[in-house]
Motif scaffolding. Structure first.
Motif, PDB file in Angstrom:
ATOM      1  N   LYS B 170       0.788  -1.294   0.077  1.00 52.13           N
ATOM      2  CA  LYS B 170      -0.009  -0.004  -0.123  1.00 52.13           C
ATOM      3  C   LYS B 170       0.713   1.169   0.057  1.00 52.13           C
ATOM      4  O   LYS B 170       0.457   2.173  -0.843  1.00 52.13           O
ATOM      5  CB  LYS B 170      -0.945  -0.021   1.155  1.00 52.13           C
ATOM      6  N   GLY B 171       1.807   1.424   0.922  1.00 56.92           N
ATOM      7  CA  GLY B 171       2.807   2.340   0.846  1.00 56.92           C
ATOM      8  C   GLY B 171       3.375   2.843  -0.564  1.00 56.92           C
ATOM      9  O   GLY B 171       3.263   3.869  -0.966  1.00 56.92           O
ATOM     10  N   ALA B 172       3.767   1.541  -0.995  1.00 61.97           N
ATOM     11  CA  ALA B 172       4.470   2.020  -2.434  1.00 61.97           C
ATOM     12  C   ALA B 172       3.348   2.388  -3.587  1.00 61.97           C
ATOM     13  O   ALA B 172       3.696   3.125  -4.202  1.00 61.97           O
ATOM     14  CB  ALA B 172       4.885   0.482  -2.867  1.00 61.97           C
ATOM     15  N   GLN B 173       2.159   1.696  -3.541  1.00 65.23           N
ATOM     16  CA  GLN B 173       1.250   2.072  -4.307  1.00 65.23           C
ATOM     17  C   GLN B 173       0.842   3.661  -4.162  1.00 65.23           C
ATOM     18  O   GLN B 173       0.795   4.439  -4.886  1.00 65.23           O
ATOM     19  CB  GLN B 173      -0.247   1.355  -3.961  1.00 65.23           C
ATOM     20  N   MET B 174       0.673   4.140  -2.650  1.00 62.64           N
ATOM     21  CA  MET B 174       0.422   5.593  -2.502  1.00 62.64           C
ATOM     22  C   MET B 174       1.573   6.333  -3.100  1.00 62.64           C
ATOM     23  O   MET B 174       1.282   7.258  -3.728  1.00 62.64           O
ATOM     24  CB  MET B 174       0.332   5.453  -1.020  1.00 62.64           C
ATOM     25  N   LEU B 201       7.600  -6.533  -1.960  1.00 63.25           N
ATOM     26  CA  LEU B 201       6.238  -5.977  -1.537  1.00 63.25           C
ATOM     27  C   LEU B 201       5.987  -4.679  -2.138  1.00 63.25           C
ATOM     28  O   LEU B 201       4.928  -4.330  -2.823  1.00 63.25           O
ATOM     29  CB  LEU B 201       5.801  -6.195  -0.224  1.00 63.25           C
ATOM     30  N   ARG B 202       6.963  -3.928  -1.968  1.00 62.56           N
ATOM     31  CA  ARG B 202       7.211  -2.559  -2.521  1.00 62.56           C
ATOM     32  C   ARG B 202       7.118  -2.506  -4.070  1.00 62.56           C
ATOM     33  O   ARG B 202       6.422  -1.723  -4.739  1.00 62.56           O
ATOM     34  CB  ARG B 202       8.229  -1.605  -1.982  1.00 62.56           C
ATOM     35  N   THR B 203       7.939  -3.463  -4.709  1.00 62.14           N
ATOM     36  CA  THR B 203       7.997  -3.635  -5.998  1.00 62.14           C
ATOM     37  C   THR B 203       6.493  -3.899  -6.598  1.00 62.14           C
ATOM     38  O   THR B 203       5.920  -3.468  -7.436  1.00 62.14           O
ATOM     39  CB  THR B 203       8.717  -4.718  -6.610  1.00 62.14           C
ATOM     40  N   LYS B 204       5.844  -4.846  -5.846  1.00 61.90           N
ATOM     41  CA  LYS B 204       4.454  -5.238  -6.142  1.00 61.90           C
ATOM     42  C   LYS B 204       3.560  -4.067  -6.136  1.00 61.90           C
ATOM     43  O   LYS B 204       2.723  -3.653  -6.968  1.00 61.90           O
ATOM     44  CB  LYS B 204       3.934  -6.060  -5.152  1.00 61.90           C
ATOM     45  N   ALA B 209       0.243  -0.042  -8.932  1.00 64.19           N
ATOM     46  CA  ALA B 209      -0.138   1.129  -9.154  1.00 64.19           C
ATOM     47  C   ALA B 209      -0.187   1.749 -10.446  1.00 64.19           C
ATOM     48  O   ALA B 209      -1.041   2.545 -11.185  1.00 64.19           O
ATOM     49  CB  ALA B 209       0.452   2.306  -8.138  1.00 64.19           C
ATOM     50  N   LEU B 210       0.962   1.164 -11.097  1.00 66.48           N
ATOM     51  CA  LEU B 210       1.207   1.531 -12.417  1.00 66.48           C
ATOM     52  C   LEU B 210      -0.255   0.971 -13.172  1.00 66.48           C
ATOM     53  O   LEU B 210      -0.871   1.643 -13.995  1.00 66.48           O
ATOM     54  CB  LEU B 210       2.270   0.938 -13.158  1.00 66.48           C
ATOM     55  N   ASN B 211      -0.402  -0.269 -13.049  1.00 67.10           N
ATOM     56  CA  ASN B 211      -1.272  -0.986 -13.744  1.00 67.10           C
ATOM     57  C   ASN B 211      -2.910  -0.360 -13.642  1.00 67.10           C
ATOM     58  O   ASN B 211      -3.634  -0.163 -14.453  1.00 67.10           O
ATOM     59  CB  ASN B 211      -1.627  -2.427 -13.218  1.00 67.10           C
ATOM     60  N   ALA B 212      -3.071   0.135 -12.371  1.00 65.56           N
ATOM     61  CA  ALA B 212      -4.213   0.873 -12.010  1.00 65.56           C
ATOM     62  C   ALA B 212      -4.512   1.874 -12.734  1.00 65.56           C
ATOM     63  O   ALA B 212      -5.468   2.397 -12.972  1.00 65.56           O
ATOM     64  CB  ALA B 212      -4.219   1.142 -10.631  1.00 65.56           C
ATOM     65  N   ASN B 213      -3.409   2.454 -13.334  1.00 60.85           N
ATOM     66  CA  ASN B 213      -3.498   3.765 -14.000  1.00 60.85           C
ATOM     67  C   ASN B 213      -3.536   3.549 -15.539  1.00 60.85           C
ATOM     68  O   ASN B 213      -2.946   4.344 -16.421  1.00 60.85           O
ATOM     69  CB  ASN B 213      -2.566   5.050 -13.543  1.00 60.85           C
ATOM     70  N   GLY B 214      -3.599   2.153 -16.020  1.00 58.78           N
ATOM     71  CA  GLY B 214      -3.464   2.047 -17.432  1.00 58.78           C
ATOM     72  C   GLY B 214      -2.104   1.995 -17.813  1.00 58.78           C
ATOM     73  O   GLY B 214      -1.751   2.098 -19.135  1.00 58.78           O
ATOM     74  N   ILE B 215      -1.170   1.885 -17.127  1.00 56.53           N
ATOM     75  CA  ILE B 215       0.282   2.015 -17.483  1.00 56.53           C
ATOM     76  C   ILE B 215       0.873   0.552 -17.475  1.00 56.53           C
ATOM     77  O   ILE B 215       0.967  -0.059 -16.454  1.00 56.53           O
ATOM     78  CB  ILE B 215       1.261   2.932 -16.668  1.00 56.53           C
ATOM     79  N   THR B 216       1.620   0.038 -18.406  1.00 54.71           N
ATOM     80  CA  THR B 216       2.206  -1.133 -18.356  1.00 54.71           C
ATOM     81  C   THR B 216       3.828  -0.798 -17.927  1.00 54.71           C
ATOM     82  O   THR B 216       4.497  -0.016 -18.484  1.00 54.71           O
ATOM     83  CB  THR B 216       2.549  -1.772 -19.703  1.00 54.71           C
ATOM     84  N   ILE B 255      10.761   8.924  -9.830  1.00 55.01           N
ATOM     85  CA  ILE B 255      11.702   7.602  -9.290  1.00 55.01           C
ATOM     86  C   ILE B 255      10.825   7.347  -7.870  1.00 55.01           C
ATOM     87  O   ILE B 255      10.463   8.325  -7.011  1.00 55.01           O
ATOM     88  CB  ILE B 255      13.158   7.878  -9.058  1.00 55.01           C
ATOM     89  N   PHE B 256      10.563   6.182  -7.528  1.00 53.53           N
ATOM     90  CA  PHE B 256      10.413   5.742  -6.541  1.00 53.53           C
ATOM     91  C   PHE B 256      11.335   4.487  -5.992  1.00 53.53           C
ATOM     92  O   PHE B 256      11.548   3.711  -6.813  1.00 53.53           O
ATOM     93  CB  PHE B 256       9.179   4.916  -6.527  1.00 53.53           C
ATOM     94  N   ALA B 257      11.921   4.794  -4.966  1.00 53.55           N
ATOM     95  CA  ALA B 257      13.025   4.068  -4.254  1.00 53.55           C
ATOM     96  C   ALA B 257      12.343   3.382  -3.091  1.00 53.55           C
ATOM     97  O   ALA B 257      11.634   3.894  -2.231  1.00 53.55           O
ATOM     98  CB  ALA B 257      14.221   4.867  -4.120  1.00 53.55           C
ATOM     99  N   VAL B 258      12.869   2.061  -2.806  1.00 48.91           N
ATOM    100  CA  VAL B 258      12.288   1.434  -1.671  1.00 48.91           C
ATOM    101  C   VAL B 258      13.043   1.665  -0.466  1.00 48.91           C
ATOM    102  O   VAL B 258      12.910   1.042   0.685  1.00 48.91           O
ATOM    103  CB  VAL B 258      12.297  -0.061  -1.871  1.00 48.91           C
ATOM    104  N   ASN B 259      13.981   2.483  -0.461  1.00 49.53           N
ATOM    105  CA  ASN B 259      14.661   3.030   0.966  1.00 49.53           C
ATOM    106  C   ASN B 259      15.118   4.518   0.660  1.00 49.53           C
ATOM    107  O   ASN B 259      15.318   4.695  -0.577  1.00 49.53           O
ATOM    108  CB  ASN B 259      15.596   2.173   1.424  1.00 49.53           C
ATOM    109  N   GLU B 260      15.506   5.019   1.733  1.00 51.90           N
ATOM    110  CA  GLU B 260      15.716   6.491   1.691  1.00 51.90           C
ATOM    111  C   GLU B 260      17.383   6.363   1.099  1.00 51.90           C
ATOM    112  O   GLU B 260      17.464   7.562   0.107  1.00 51.90           O
ATOM    113  CB  GLU B 260      15.786   7.297   2.861  1.00 51.90           C
TER     114      GLU B 260
END
Lengths: 349, 349
Positions: B170-174, B201-204, B209-216, B255-260
Motif C-alpha cells: 500500500k505504501g508503495a502504491q500510494m 512487496l514494494r515492487t508489487k 499502481a501503474l497497472n491501476a492507471n493503465g500503464i504497463t 523515481i520511487f525507491a524502496v529506501n531512503e
DNA sequence: ATGAAAGCGCTAACAG
DNA sequence: CTGTTAGCGCTTTCAT
C-alpha cells in the motif's frame, strides 16, 4: 511445546546421579569414557542445553554487560553499540541496552534495574541531564557495589573508572587548522552549550587553533545552541540563528560544527542564501555519519571511530570484570583516547 | 567495595528467619506490623535489593526480552528498538540486543545463546541470509521450546507466530500514485532483489499502481539492486546503474525507491547530470530517516513508523509471554499491519 | 506470627 | 569411577 531438558531429567533417564551427568558433559576425568559417551549421546538426543540463569546464580557472573546511552537514534551511539556487541559476543557476553533518553532519572532507574544482578558491568555515556546536574552518585554507588563501569564519549573526571574518550580538542583543532590552511579567514563555530563535555572540548580546540594562528576568536561567531539537536523540533531555532549569523557577518567563509547535523543545517541555510560551497564557504563537521556522506555537497568531517570506541570500552570492561572476579590486585584506571581522523569531502576546497 | 546484601544477612542480623524477612518485605499479612517495620527499616539501611537472577531462577521468568536485528547502524531498526525499549521498560522488562549482521549463522548463534534461559521471548527481523536460505528451523525450534516470538518488518508466512509488518504494498502504491497525480509519466523503480520481502512487496505496489492507471510497467525501468545497500561499498555500483538508466531513458520523470538511501543516491546522480528536482524529476523514498529530512532537496518519503512497530511488537510479545505463563488458552496469532504515511517534501511538486 | 524445608538448575567438595 | 550433599538467593508450602 516441549520443555527444556534439565540435568535432573537426563540423570533420571540414564539412571545415574545428577553430578555424574554434570561431570560427564564437562569431560571430567573422574568419569569413565563409557558413561561420558552415553551421557553425551543422550544429552544430544534430548537437545540438552544448560540453563544460563542457573549458571549465573551459581557463578555470580551473568556474562552480560549493560550499555546505557542517551539515545539510540543516533549514528554515533549505534556504531559504539556495534563495537561493543562485536567484542562482547566474541567473548561470550550478551549486551543489554538501556536508553536514558537524555534523562537523569531514566539513567538512574535503568542502571538500578540492571545492577541487581542482571549484568556484570556497565558501559555508559551520560545523559545530558546528568551532565547538567553533575550528580554522579549512581555511578559511584554502582562502583561501590563492585560493579565495574566504563564511561565513553561523555566523560567526567570525578568518577574513578576506566574511560574511553574521543580526542575532541585535537579533532577540532585539526578541523579548524585545515579550514585555515585552505584559505578560510573568518571561521564561525556552531557548538553546544558548555555543559556538554564534548561540545566544550571541541570549542576549546576551535579557540586554540585560532589562537595558534594569531587570530582572536570573536564571540559573535560562536553559536552555542541551546537545545540538544537530537530533539528534532529545535531545528528551526538553529536555522534562524545561522541566518542571523550570515546576515551580520557576510564575510564568514568557514564553519566548524561540533556535529554533522549542525553542519548540514548550516550548509542548507547557506545554500538557500545563495552562498556557494565550498567556493564561498567551507564547512567541516564532527562525527562521520550517514548525513555527512550523503549530504550535497558531501560534508568534510572529523571521524570519531565509534565502533573502535565501543570495542575498546568492551575490552576494558571485560578486563576489569575478570580482574574483579579473579581477585587480582587492582590495576589503575585507564583513560583511552581514540584519535580522530579528518575526512575531506566536497564541503572543503 | 561492599557486597550486595542478601535476605540471609538481614535475617541473621535481625535474628529472625529468612522466610520471615522475605514475607515482611512483601507486606505479607502473616507477619506482624511490628516485624514488618523493623525488617523494612533495616533492609533500607543496608540498601537491600533482591537479586534478579535468583528471582529469575525461581520464577522461570527473566523479565527480559531479546531483539534480534540485522544491523543496528540503520535508522529504521534503531527506531524500532526505541519503541521496544519504551514499552518493555514500562512493563518492567529489559532488552537484550543481538545483531545478526545480516548473517544466518550469527542469527542462529545469537538466538541460541539467549534461548538458554536469558530471555522470555524474542522480537526478530530476519537477516538477509536467512531470507535467502529460507531456513527457518531456528525460529521453529525456539517456538517449540515454548519461547514466544514476534517477527517484524521482514516477515515470512511459514512461521507460526505474531507478526508486525509495514503495509509495504500500500505504501508503495500510494507513493507511485502520488507521483502520477503530480504529473509524472515515466516512473522508474529502484528496489532490492526479490528475496528481500519488503523490497518484493514494494515492487508489487509499484506495479499495481501503474497497472491501476493503465500503464504497463517497463522492466528496464526497474532496477533491482544486488547488494544490500547498507553495506556501503556497493554504492558506486548503484550510482552507475542509475546513470545508465538516465542515459537510456532521458524522459524518466519520476523515481520511487524502496529506501531512503537509494532515493538520495538517485537524486545525487540526477543533480550531477543537471536534472532538476522536482521540476524535471520527482523522487519519493521509503523510510523516514535522517537522510530524507536533511537531503537537499529534502526527500518526500513513505514513513514506516518504526517506533510504533517496536511498541506493537513488544506489546504482542509481552502479551504472549503472559499467556504462556498463565496457561491461558492459546490465542490465535496476530498479524498487525502498521500503516504508512506519505510525507511530502521538496523532492516532489 | 514465625520458622523449617524444599526446590528452581547447576557445580563442586567430599565420600564412598 | 560414581554418588551425596551443600549451596548460590529467593519464594512458598507446611508445620509449629
Amino acid at each position: 511445546m516441549k520443555k527444556r531438558t534439565t540435568l535432573k531429567e537426563l540423570a533420571k533417564e540414564l539412571d545415574v546421579s545428577i553430578s555424574t551427568v554434570s561431570k560427564a558433559l564437562k569431560n571430567s576425568p573422574e568419569i569413565s569414557q563409557d558413561t561420558i559417551d552415553k551421557v553425551k549421546a543422550f544429552a544430544k538426543l534430548l537437545n540438552y542445553r544448560p540453563n544460563n540463569i542457573a549458571l549465573s546464580l551459581k557463578n555470580k557472573k551473568t556474562k552480560t554487560i549493560g550499555i546505557i546511552i542517551p539515545d539510540i537514534v543516533h549514528h554515533f551511539f549505534t556504531k559504539v553499540i556495534k563495537g561493543v556487541e562485536n567484542y562482547a559476543n566474541a567473548k561470550g557476553y550478551n549486551v543489554i541496552v538501556g536508553l536514558s533518553n537524555e534523562s537523569f532519572s531514566n539513567e538512574v532507574i535503568n542502571m538500578e534495574m540492571l545492577a541487581n544482578g542482571s549484568i556484570d558491568g556497565f558501559i555508559v555515556s551520560m545523559s545530558r541531564e546528568t551532565m547538567q546536574h553533575q550528580d554522579y552518585q549512581h555511578f559511584n554507588e554502582t562502583l561501590n557495589e563492585g560493579i565495574p563501569l566504563v564511561m565513553f564519549d561523555r566523560i567526567v573526571n570525578e568518577i574513578p573508572c576506566d574511560k574511553v574518550a574521543v580526542d575532541d580538542t585535537k579533532g577540532a583543532q585539526m578541523a579548524v587548522k585545515t579550514l585555515l590552511n585552505k584559505g578560510a579567514k573568518k571561521i564561525a563555530l556552531i557548538t553546544t552549550k558548555d555543559y556538554v563535555s564534548v561540545g566544550r572540548l571541541r570549542t576549546k580546540g576551535y579557540i586554540e587553533a585560532l589562537n595558534a594562528n594569531g587570530i582572536t576568536p570573536i564571540p559573535e561567531l560562536i553559536l552555542k545552541i541551546d537545545d540538544d539537536l537530537l530533539y528534532e523540533d529545535s531545528l528551526e531555532n538553529l536555522e534562524s540563528q545561522i541566518k542571523m549569523l550570515f546576515a551580520q557577518h557576510h564575510d564568514v567563509d568557514g564553519i566548524f560544527a561540533v556535529n554533522e547535523l549542525y553542519a548540514v543545517v548550516a550548509m542548507k541555510v547557506a545554500k538557500s542564501l545563495g552562498i556557494s560551497i565550498p567556493e564561498q564557504l567551507q564547512v567541516i563537521g564532527f562525527t562521520d555519519g550517514m548525513l555527512s556522506k550523503h549530504a550535497s555537497p558531501s560534508l568534510s568531517t572529523v571521524s570519531q571511530h565509534g565502533e573502535s570506541m565501543g570495542q575498546k570500552a568492551a575490552e576494558l570492561l571485560i578486563q576489569r570484570i575478570d580482574e574483579y572476579t579473579s581477585e587480582k590486585p587492582p590495576q589503575p584506571f585507564n583513560s583511552v583516547i581514540i584519535t580522530t581522523d579528518l575526512i575531506l569531502r566536497e564541503s572543503t576546497k
